[in-house]
Design a protein around this motif. Structure first.
Motif, PDB file in Angstrom:
ATOM      1  N   TYR A 261     -23.859 -96.689 -60.299  1.00  0.00           N
ATOM      2  CA  TYR A 261     -24.263 -95.347 -60.344  1.00  0.00           C
ATOM      3  C   TYR A 261     -24.333 -94.516 -59.073  1.00  0.00           C
ATOM      4  CZ  TYR A 261     -25.492 -96.771 -64.989  1.00  0.00           C
ATOM      5  OH  TYR A 261     -25.183 -97.347 -66.372  1.00  0.00           O
ATOM      6  N   GLU A 262     -24.837 -95.528 -58.073  1.00  0.00           N
ATOM      7  CA  GLU A 262     -24.877 -94.876 -56.794  1.00  0.00           C
ATOM      8  C   GLU A 262     -23.578 -95.589 -55.868  1.00  0.00           C
ATOM      9  OE1 GLU A 262     -28.996 -95.132 -55.505  1.00  0.00           O
ATOM     10  OE2 GLU A 262     -29.519 -94.229 -57.415  1.00  0.00           O
ATOM     11  N   ARG A 263     -23.997 -96.138 -54.869  1.00  0.00           N
ATOM     12  CA  ARG A 263     -22.929 -97.041 -54.354  1.00  0.00           C
ATOM     13  C   ARG A 263     -23.584 -98.031 -53.199  1.00  0.00           C
ATOM     14  NH1 ARG A 263     -20.070 -95.732 -48.939  1.00  0.00           N
ATOM     15  NH2 ARG A 263     -21.556 -97.483 -48.569  1.00  0.00           N
ATOM     16  N   TRP A 264     -24.628 -98.703 -54.062  1.00  0.00           N
ATOM     17  CA  TRP A 264     -25.184 -99.842 -53.252  1.00  0.00           C
ATOM     18  C   TRP A 264     -24.380-100.797 -52.362  1.00  0.00           C
ATOM     19  CZ3 TRP A 264     -29.338-101.389 -57.374  1.00  0.00           C
ATOM     20  CH2 TRP A 264     -30.197-100.339 -57.739  1.00  0.00           C
ATOM     21  N   GLY A 265     -24.802-101.039 -51.155  1.00  0.00           N
ATOM     22  CA  GLY A 265     -23.680-101.678 -50.409  1.00  0.00           C
ATOM     23  C   GLY A 265     -24.298-103.178 -50.461  1.00  0.00           C
ATOM     24  N   ASP A 266     -23.654-104.203 -50.082  1.00  0.00           N
ATOM     25  CA  ASP A 266     -23.902-105.583 -49.953  1.00  0.00           C
ATOM     26  C   ASP A 266     -24.662-105.641 -48.699  1.00  0.00           C
ATOM     27  OD1 ASP A 266     -20.951-105.223 -49.170  1.00  0.00           O
ATOM     28  OD2 ASP A 266     -21.628-106.817 -47.695  1.00  0.00           O
ATOM     29  N   ALA A 267     -24.654-105.042 -47.783  1.00  0.00           N
ATOM     30  CA  ALA A 267     -25.380-105.053 -46.392  1.00  0.00           C
ATOM     31  C   ALA A 267     -26.956-104.677 -46.443  1.00  0.00           C
ATOM     32  CB  ALA A 267     -24.602-103.920 -45.436  1.00  0.00           C
ATOM     33  N   PRO A 268     -27.208-103.378 -47.268  1.00  0.00           N
ATOM     34  CA  PRO A 268     -28.571-103.201 -47.660  1.00  0.00           C
ATOM     35  C   PRO A 268     -29.130-104.172 -48.489  1.00  0.00           C
ATOM     36  CG  PRO A 268     -27.390-101.360 -48.297  1.00  0.00           C
ATOM     37  CD  PRO A 268     -26.506-102.089 -47.500  1.00  0.00           C
ATOM     38  N   VAL A 269     -28.409-104.551 -49.202  1.00  0.00           N
ATOM     39  CA  VAL A 269     -29.039-105.610 -50.435  1.00  0.00           C
ATOM     40  C   VAL A 269     -29.426-106.930 -49.729  1.00  0.00           C
ATOM     41  CG1 VAL A 269     -28.294-106.996 -52.452  1.00  0.00           C
ATOM     42  CG2 VAL A 269     -27.896-104.523 -52.416  1.00  0.00           C
ATOM     43  N   HIS A 270     -28.449-107.343 -48.890  1.00  0.00           N
ATOM     44  CA  HIS A 270     -28.690-108.843 -48.112  1.00  0.00           C
ATOM     45  C   HIS A 270     -29.805-108.437 -47.229  1.00  0.00           C
ATOM     46  CE1 HIS A 270     -24.502-110.608 -48.827  1.00  0.00           C
ATOM     47  NE2 HIS A 270     -25.094-110.500 -49.898  1.00  0.00           N
ATOM     48  N   SER A 271     -29.890-107.061 -46.623  1.00  0.00           N
ATOM     49  CA  SER A 271     -31.011-106.764 -45.394  1.00  0.00           C
ATOM     50  C   SER A 271     -32.224-106.955 -46.091  1.00  0.00           C
ATOM     51  CB  SER A 271     -30.683-105.950 -44.706  1.00  0.00           C
ATOM     52  OG  SER A 271     -29.320-105.798 -44.194  1.00  0.00           O
ATOM     53  N   LEU A 272     -32.473-106.198 -47.342  1.00  0.00           N
ATOM     54  CA  LEU A 272     -33.750-106.004 -48.181  1.00  0.00           C
ATOM     55  C   LEU A 272     -34.202-107.432 -48.207  1.00  0.00           C
ATOM     56  CD1 LEU A 272     -33.529-102.778 -49.938  1.00  0.00           C
ATOM     57  CD2 LEU A 272     -34.666-103.276 -47.711  1.00  0.00           C
ATOM     58  N   ALA A 273     -33.205-108.290 -49.043  1.00  0.00           N
ATOM     59  CA  ALA A 273     -33.575-109.781 -49.239  1.00  0.00           C
ATOM     60  C   ALA A 273     -34.094-110.433 -48.119  1.00  0.00           C
ATOM     61  CB  ALA A 273     -32.167-110.432 -49.888  1.00  0.00           C
ATOM     62  N   ALA A 274     -33.305-110.251 -46.999  1.00  0.00           N
ATOM     63  CA  ALA A 274     -33.788-110.766 -45.854  1.00  0.00           C
ATOM     64  C   ALA A 274     -35.400-110.679 -45.433  1.00  0.00           C
ATOM     65  CB  ALA A 274     -32.768-110.752 -44.552  1.00  0.00           C
ATOM     66  N   ALA A 275     -35.561-109.140 -45.610  1.00  0.00           N
ATOM     67  CA  ALA A 275     -36.562-108.706 -45.080  1.00  0.00           C
ATOM     68  C   ALA A 275     -37.797-109.245 -46.276  1.00  0.00           C
ATOM     69  CB  ALA A 275     -36.743-107.265 -45.098  1.00  0.00           C
ATOM     70  N   MET A 276     -37.524-109.435 -47.426  1.00  0.00           N
ATOM     71  CA  MET A 276     -38.776-110.011 -48.317  1.00  0.00           C
ATOM     72  C   MET A 276     -38.911-111.518 -48.452  1.00  0.00           C
ATOM     73  SD  MET A 276     -38.059-107.964 -52.063  1.00  0.00           S
ATOM     74  CE  MET A 276     -36.122-108.281 -52.056  1.00  0.00           C
ATOM     75  N   PHE A 277     -37.773-112.203 -47.830  1.00  0.00           N
ATOM     76  CA  PHE A 277     -37.624-113.576 -48.247  1.00  0.00           C
ATOM     77  C   PHE A 277     -37.899-114.462 -46.654  1.00  0.00           C
ATOM     78  CE2 PHE A 277     -34.879-112.678 -52.314  1.00  0.00           C
ATOM     79  CZ  PHE A 277     -35.877-112.138 -52.708  1.00  0.00           C
TER      80      PHE A 277
END
Ligand code: GDP
Ligand code: MN
Length: 346
Positions: free
Chosen positions: A261-277
């Motif tokens: 629906y949007e265009r979520w990139g794997d870069a922000p997804v990996h980065s937010l995961a790194a930020a949380m984990f």
């Protein structure tokens, strides 16, 4: 050149020179590439440089994946330039198609809305980003490995790499290595942060303490500040991506549908995961690896690497520029432990 000789000449016994000794140790690691048949020559260019700068001494294997079968020309082109074993893999349909809960009309409307943004109207780009976010590390060809280095067609490796980055990661228990960081186009991730906060609220047990959330949060507004590690270069832990908490995070995002629906990139997804984990000291900036992708590059020449071993201009180093997020990352306190619900640093 001496090191190459030492490895291939049968008259020199292992341990006879430091070069041989350093090439003895190997991590359980793999070079991972996603590519299309028409990118054969672009990939050859990347791999020739990667071999010359690094892998001719180490012979790490390659896994090259595609949503269509690779043709003979592609395989011949790649085989001609690499020193490690290559496996060519096909991506299963379920990892590169619409999941049943996605509303195709809503997806089409989303593409129309983003038509003026880079890849905004592309369906295949969205499948690619979703695949790199949630599936590549489940491919059976990667099952035996602990670490991966992601490589793309048409990138440049601009400095000699005189050590093994995989062993470096392993010895320090590092989980994620990056090379370039800056701001995402916000229109592609409109609801990614909301969806991520929802995940943290539902699963507080998955968030690490300390963490690196401070790096991705705008402290005045509490919004995502768009900082992300550029994932076309990644040296990271496959076990991190295969972990229960990463899987739960990806599933949560996938259910929300923003990859389509949007265009979520794997870069922000990996980065937010790194930020949380991850803690700051589990994330490494590979500042000594000279690397260029399209208009951005990391160039350490004369900074951390001898000028003579590089072919790049340090004045063009994106990590030293204002719009980069790398300085913010480096300034982060190693004990930083941001709490999203209270917006407080503990
Ligand atoms: P950018 O780096 O965001 O500009 O996007 P790229 O076009 O470089 O794509 C990122 C990576 O995914 C590259 O390794 C591409 O070869 C790969 N890729 C992109 N789209 C497709 C696709 O439709 N099929 C396959 N097999 N690979 C793709
Ligand atoms: Mn690219």
């Amino acid at each position: 050149a001496t090191a190459e000789k030492a490895v291939t000449t049968p008259f020199i016994t292992a341990g006879a020179s430091p070069a041989v000794a350093t090439t003895d140790k190997r991590a359980s690691a793999v070079l991972v590439i996603l590519a299309r048949n028409r990118e054969a020559s672009g990939l050859r260019s990347s791999l020739k440089q990667l071999e010359q700068r690094f892998n001719h001494k180490y012979h790490y294997p390659y896994v090259i994946l595609n949503d269509e079968p690779f043709d003979d020309l592609f395989k011949e082109t790649v085989d001609a330039v690499v020193s490690g074993n290559v496996s060519y893999g096909l991506i299963p349909k379920e990892h590169w198609s619409y999941p049943p809960w996605i509303d195709r009309h809503k997806a089409a409307a989303g593409r129309k809305k983003l038509q003026d943004v880079l890849y905004g109207s592309s369906e295949s780009y969205r499948h690619m980003c979703r695949f790199n976010s949630g599936f590549f590390f489940h491919h059976p060809l990667l099952a035996q490995y602990d670490y991966y280095w992601r490589v793309e067609p048409d990138v440049d490796f601009t400095c000699n790499i005189e050590y093994d980055p995989f062993v470096y990661m392993q010895e320090r228990d590092l989980k994620y290595g990056f090379n370039i960081a800056f701001h995402e186009t916000s229109a592609t991730v409109t609801t990614l942060w909301e969806t991520t906060k929802q995940f943290m609220a539902q699963h507080p047990e998955y968030v690490s303490h300390p963490n690196t959330l401070e790096w991705v949060v705008d402290k005045r507004t509490g919004d995502y500040n768009m900082c992300h590690f550029w994932s076309n270069f990644e040296i990271a832990s496959l076990n991190l991506l295969r972990s229960e908490r990463y899987q739960a995070y990806f599933d949560h995002l996938d259910q929300a549908g923003g990859f389509f629906y949007e265009r979520w990139g794997d870069a922000p997804v990996h980065s937010l995961a790194a930020a949380m984990f991850l803690r700051k000291d589990e994330i490494h900036f590979f500042e000594d690896i000279g690397y260029r992708h399209s208009v951005f590059e990391n160039c350490p020449a004369g900074l951390t690497v001898n000028l003579q071993n590089c072919d790049c201009n340090p004045k063009r180093n994106v990590n030293a520029q204002d719009h980069s997020c790398t300085p913010d990352f480096l300034r982060l306190d190693p004990r930083s432990d941001f709490n999203i619900t209270t917006m407080k640093q503990n």
